[in-house]
Design an enzyme around this catalytic site. Structure first.
Site, PDB file in Angstrom:
ATOM      1  N   LEU A 135       0.825  -1.200   0.000  1.00 58.95           N
ATOM      2  CA  LEU A 135       0.000   0.000   0.000  1.00 58.95           C
ATOM      3  C   LEU A 135       0.864   1.257   0.000  1.00 58.95           C
ATOM      4  CD1 LEU A 135      -2.191  -1.442   2.809  1.00 58.95           C
ATOM      5  CD2 LEU A 135      -3.169  -0.838   0.584  1.00 58.95           C
ATOM      6  N   ASP A 136       0.595   2.143  -0.924  1.00 58.42           N
ATOM      7  CA  ASP A 136       1.177   3.474  -0.891  1.00 58.42           C
ATOM      8  C   ASP A 136       0.577   4.214   0.313  1.00 58.42           C
ATOM      9  OD1 ASP A 136       2.478   5.862  -1.867  1.00 58.42           O
ATOM     10  OD2 ASP A 136       0.529   6.490  -2.626  1.00 58.42           O
ATOM     11  N   LEU A 137       1.221   5.274   0.749  1.00 59.55           N
ATOM     12  CA  LEU A 137       0.730   6.032   1.911  1.00 59.55           C
ATOM     13  C   LEU A 137       0.010   7.306   1.490  1.00 59.55           C
ATOM     14  CD1 LEU A 137       0.537   6.331   4.989  1.00 59.55           C
ATOM     15  CD2 LEU A 137       2.832   7.368   4.942  1.00 59.55           C
TER      16      LEU A 137
END
Length: 228
Positions: free
Chosen positions: A14-16
């Site tokens: 997951l990207d932030l």
């Protein structure tokens, strides 16, 4: 490029910024201060918004700044972030429920971000998102503190996240989730597909042009793509 999604991913990276959290207000405010203090014209809001997600050095290079100018901006920007600007931020609606559903289904969850790891981990902890990650804060991966010369590197972060979580092992089926083209390119460099999220900071058509496997309009749609 891998554009076919597995039926049921075992590992989700997951990207932030722009994927889990709406960090634009704090990032843009810190950038305004940094440009103002260094005497460099402040870009308009549309341009500043494009800074959210990619490596900071890359965004500064695209403005045509010299290395010294960029380093000066980075120094003030980082100071402002660490002084509290990084918490001018909020978790997107629906994200906690999505993460809880993925963990309940046995999915291995890790964060792979272009934000420096020493900043990313406190943000994840501040919002309580570490409780959903497979190894808590040890599942948050990002680069070291970046400088003005850092223009790339997300592919290295994804590689580290895959190796540490077992997502690169035989039988694993990993997927990257992010909102910008560099998320898609980093996934492709590591031989995994990417799902884009439409609620982030990407420009119209950016994800599709980068070769994303699918785009989710809401966290609920993303849940459907990942869990079926």
């Amino acid at each position: 490029m891998t554009t076919t999604l597995p039926d049921r991913p075992t590992h989700v990276l997951l990207d932030l910024d722009g994927t889990l959290t709406d960090s634009a207000p704090g990032i843009m405010a810190c950038l305004r201060t940094a440009f103002t203090e260094t005497g460099i014209p402040v870009p308009d809001d549309a341009r500043l918004r494009r800074f959210v997600g990619p490596p900071l050095g890359l965004s500064l290079a695209r403005l045509g700044l010299t290395h010294d100018q960029a380093e000066a901006v980075v120094t003030v920007y980082r100071r402002e972030l660490e002084a509290g600007g990084m918490y001018d931020n909020a978790v997107f609606d629906g994200v906690p429920g999505l993460l809880a559903a993925l963990r309940a289904a046995g999915t291995t969850l890790v964060v792979a971000t272009a934000k420096p790891q020493p900043l990313a981990r406190p943000i994840v902890e501040h919002f309580g998102l570490h409780r959903y990650l497979s190894a808590g804060l040890d599942s948050v991966f990002g680069p070291a503190m970046e400088g003005a010369g850092e223009h790339t590197g997300k592919e290295k972060v994804v590689a580290r996240a895959l190796a540490a979580s077992g997502g690169d092992q035989a039988g694993a089926a990993a997927v990257m989730v992010g909102d910008r083209e560099h998320d898609v390119h980093a996934a492709a460099a590591n031989g995994i597909p990417a799902i884009g999220v439409a609620w982030g900071y990407g420009e119209p058509g950016e994800l599709e042009e980068a070769g994303v496997a699918a785009v989710a309009g809401t966290p609920e749609e993303l849940r459907g793509l990942l869990l079926g």
